[in-house]
Design a protein around this motif. Structure first.
Motif, PDB file in Angstrom:
ATOM      1  N   ALA A   1      15.707   7.995   7.353  1.00 20.01           N
ATOM      2  CA  ALA A   1      16.353   7.215   6.290  1.00 20.01           C
ATOM      3  C   ALA A   1      15.516   6.022   5.858  1.00 20.01           C
ATOM      4  N   ARG A   2      14.767   5.434   6.790  1.00 23.27           N
ATOM      5  CA  ARG A   2      14.067   4.180   6.499  1.00 23.27           C
ATOM      6  C   ARG A   2      12.619   4.353   6.064  1.00 23.27           C
ATOM      7  N   SER A   3      12.007   5.497   6.332  1.00 23.40           N
ATOM      8  CA  SER A   3      10.592   5.663   6.026  1.00 23.40           C
ATOM      9  C   SER A   3      10.355   6.966   5.283  1.00 23.40           C
ATOM     10  N   ALA A   4       9.913   6.851   4.050  1.00 20.73           N
ATOM     11  CA  ALA A   4       9.606   8.053   3.267  1.00 20.73           C
ATOM     12  C   ALA A   4       8.416   8.796   3.871  1.00 20.73           C
ATOM     13  N   ARG A   5       7.455   8.027   4.417  1.00 23.39           N
ATOM     14  CA  ARG A   5       6.248   8.632   4.973  1.00 23.39           C
ATOM     15  C   ARG A   5       6.564   9.489   6.193  1.00 23.39           C
ATOM     16  N   PHE A   6       7.526   9.047   7.017  1.00 20.90           N
ATOM     17  CA  PHE A   6       7.838   9.757   8.258  1.00 20.90           C
ATOM     18  C   PHE A   6       9.181  10.478   8.181  1.00 20.90           C
ATOM     19  N   ARG A   7       9.613  10.802   6.953  1.00 22.84           N
ATOM     20  CA  ARG A   7      10.936  11.434   6.794  1.00 22.84           C
ATOM     21  C   ARG A   7      10.994  12.783   7.511  1.00 22.84           C
ATOM     22  N   ASP A   8       9.961  13.620   7.316  1.00 23.89           N
ATOM     23  CA  ASP A   8       9.980  14.942   7.943  1.00 23.89           C
ATOM     24  C   ASP A   8       9.888  14.840   9.460  1.00 23.89           C
ATOM     25  N   ILE A   9       9.112  13.876   9.948  1.00 20.51           N
ATOM     26  CA  ILE A   9       9.016  13.685  11.398  1.00 20.51           C
ATOM     27  C   ILE A   9      10.371  13.249  11.951  1.00 20.51           C
ATOM     28  N   GLY A  10      11.040  12.363  11.226  1.00 22.21           N
ATOM     29  CA  GLY A  10      12.374  11.935  11.645  1.00 22.21           C
ATOM     30  C   GLY A  10      13.345  13.100  11.707  1.00 22.21           C
TER      31      GLY A  10
ATOM     32  N   LEU B   1       0.827  -1.209   0.000  1.00 24.15           N
ATOM     33  CA  LEU B   1       0.000   0.000   0.000  1.00 24.15           C
ATOM     34  C   LEU B   1       0.858   1.254   0.000  1.00 24.15           C
ATOM     35  N   GLU B   2       2.077   1.152   0.543  1.00 24.74           N
ATOM     36  CA  GLU B   2       2.974   2.316   0.525  1.00 24.74           C
ATOM     37  C   GLU B   2       3.471   2.609  -0.882  1.00 24.74           C
ATOM     38  N   MET B   3       3.417   1.580  -1.770  1.00 23.44           N
ATOM     39  CA  MET B   3       3.823   1.799  -3.154  1.00 23.44           C
ATOM     40  C   MET B   3       2.764   2.578  -3.913  1.00 23.44           C
TER      41      MET B   3
END
Length: 613
Positions: free
Chosen positions: A398-407, A78-80
């Motif tokens: 680095a590992r999650s595009a969805r949570f990149r800004d949160i990281g 689903l992330e794709m």
């Protein structure tokens, strides 16, 4: 960076036969914020709409079905798939019948293996549920089914208060009996009581008198034998072996079907996007017109692509936002597109969470970033914990595009926490490892509070200054001059701060009355008289719209609100220092607890775990 992107209004008229390819181009470009054309051009309200709502609902039904199927086959896939369609693939109105046909073919391939796996997983789940129930209400080794069928014995399973347990044994001492406790809880002791059938009445009377609470055992458990657990474990093991055998078959089926499913979902979501775009179109017998806002530096490229797709048969009009009367009058809101470097994107997320700034006003993202990080560091300053946050944020980014800004946001907070950890001399709460560059919170409470209040003055002042800049940019300086965050009130605030600092620095000596009157009292009086003053300047029709008495009462309340509000907002920054103190105090409590546990026999491991957690 300090102001949102400049926007231009793009109005387009094309032939109806070119509508779909042009709208596909708009969707693919992704730079046009479509609006209802009649908001500005009122004559367009008389034209008919494309009415794509029903078609959009049909696509949405297929979208839900495809997402459900994809969730079963490969949840990670689903992330794709894009969230709102148009994920960079083909954009166009795929036919409903084609969607249904392709979805049915994919489902036919996946259904047998999905059903087989679901059936095995359901059986395992049911057996584990039965096992858990059996173990929770029946003591290990108790032959419940044999007791139920016995012609000589009678039994009861339930809970009794711990103090009543000896009394139960005493009451049953005169008859052949067995009282077997098997579990303990806050409600009492779970017991099994066994007597002869002939003594059942004696048992019931004793249980009733001592407040015995029976445990209701489901029929499905009563039928089970004492070796049920070993039987269930064997069945579960066999089913898990069968599930492993299905894995290869499942992987083979999904390897080919999932990419096709993702692709079909992308096309459906792109079609949803296209139908939503169509809803903004107005139609005549032969033409289609629509309008929207486009960033200034993207207008020419988009207009060129529209003309290219129509073979030059398009009328494209471009207008600056500031040149449109309804925009100047505030009747139409121009969408805001913030433009910040990647380092500020996480803080842009914070700004948009509170609300976007108005068009043509200052973008506060940079100021939010600086003040947010300073407050976070001051509240949670510790070098060790800060570095943990940095590591966690970088890994997440680095590992999650969805949570990149949160990281990135977490990592930035970690850097701030680490810097203040150096200032406080704190590493995981230990204050002896490194020297404090500034102050240790629990040893410099006064300094911490002074800096917090000073920081509050800076933040409040920054808000006033930004409001003044925005009023100049919005050409509303005269009206905003009397605003609660305008220059007049700013003068009151800064004068009040200056007077307070002077009194504290000079041991209570108040500045000259003329200074206090000129810088503090006069601006307050002018604010109170804003109605008549705006009327005299031609900015208001009536000086006292609701009567003089009401105006005086409202004016006095507003003045009091300004004085109390700004004082409270400034002093409230003491909470930032209070959090810093609480953070340091919590460390003290944790270390004390760890020392207390360590003193107990075998407490070294528990003490270490407390410190780590």
């Amino acid at each position: 960076m300090f102001v949102p992107e400049k926007m231009k209004r793009l109005s387009v008229a094309i032939l109806r036969e070119d509508m779909e390819p042009v709208l596909e181009e708009i969707a693919r470009a992704g730079v046009m914020h479509l609006t209802k054309i009649e908001e500005i051009d009122e004559w367009a309200g008389q034209l008919s709409s494309a009415a794509a709502g029903r078609l959009s609902s049909e696509y949405i039904k297929r979208q839900r079905k495809l997402r459900s199927l994809l969730e079963q086959a490969a949840p990670g896939a689903l992330e794709m798939a894009p969230e709102e369609g148009g994920g960079g693939g083909e954009i166009g109105l795929v036919q409903i019948k084609d969607i249904d046909s392709e979805a049915a073919a994919i489902e036919k391939e996946l259904k047998p293996v999905l059903d087989a796996r679901a059936e095995v997983e359901a059986k395992i789940g049911e057996l584990e549920r039965l096992k858990s129930q059996f173990e929770s209400v029946i003591p290990a080794g108790l032959p419940l089914s044999e007791l139920e069928r016995s012609t000589l014995l009678s039994s009861a399973v339930g809970t009794i208060d711990e103090k009543a347990l000896p009394k139960l044994r005493d009451r049953l001492a005169a008859i052949p009996s067995a009282v077997l406790p098997f579990a303990s809880s806050g409600a009492g002791v779970d017991v099994v009581v066994v007597v002869l059938k002939r003594d059942r009445e004696v048992l019931d009377r004793a249980l009733r008198d001592l407040g015995f609470r029976r445990i209701e055992i489901p029929d499905e458990l009563r039928r089970l034998s004492s070796d049920f657990i070993s039987q269930v474990d064997g069945e579960i093991e066999a089913l898990r072996g069968k599930l492993e055998g299905l894995t290869a078959e499942f992987d083979e089926a999904t390897a080919g079907a999932v990419p096709r499913l993702v692709n079909l979902l992308e096309r459906v979501e792109a079609a949803i996007l296209l139908t939503r775009i169509k809803d903004y179109c107005k139609l005549t017998e032969r033409t289609c017109i629509f309008s929207g806002w486009v960033p200034r530096d993207r207008v020419d490229a988009l207009a060129a692509r529209i003309r290219e797709r129509t073979g030059g048969k398009a009328v494209v009009e471009v207008a600056d936002a500031e040149s449109i009367r309804k925009v100047r009058e505030g009747k139409v809101e121009v969408p805001v597109l913030l433009k910040n470097p990647s380092q500020l994107k996480p803080f842009q997320m914070l700004v948009s969470g509170y609300g976007m700034p108005r068009y043509n006003t200052v973008d506060p993202t940079l100021f939010v970033a600086v003040t947010f990080l300073i407050m976070f560091g001051m509240m949670f300053g510790d070098l060790g914990q800060g570095l943990v946050l940095v590591a966690g944020g970088l890994v997440t980014s680095a590992r999650s595009a969805r949570f990149r800004d949160i990281g990135k946001l977490v990592a930035a907070c970690g850097v701030s926490s680490s810097v203040f950890g150096l200032l406080y001399g704190s590493v995981f709460g230990v204050e002896g490892l490194i020297p404090a560059i500034w102050v240790r919170p629990l040893e410099g409470i006064s300094d911490l509070f002074k800096v917090a209040v000073g920081f509050g003055v800076i933040v409040v002042s920054l808000g006033i200054i930004l409001n003044i800049v925005n009023s100049v940019r919005s050409h509303s300086f005269v009206e905003d001059f009397f605003d609660k965050s305008g220059p007049l009130v700013g003068m009151v605030y800064w004068s009040g701060i200056g007077i307070a600092v002077t009194v504290m620095m000079s041991s209570g000596r108040v500045p000259h009355p003329a200074v206090v009157t000129g810088l503090f009292v006069v601006p307050l009086v002018l604010f109170f008289l804003k109605g008549p003053l705006l009327k005299a300047l031609g900015r208001r029709r009536e000086a006292f719209a609701e009567g003089v008495g009401t105006y005086i009462m409202e004016g006095m309340v507003e003045v009091l609100e300004i004085l109390m509000g700004y004082l409270a907002n400034t002093v409230s920054f003491i909470r930032v220092a209070a959090f810093g103190l609480a953070h340091a105090g919590l460390f003290v409590a944790v270390f004390s607890l760890a020392d207390l546990v360590a003193a107990k026999p075998g407490g070294a491991v528990a003490s270490t775990m407390i410190l780590i957690l």
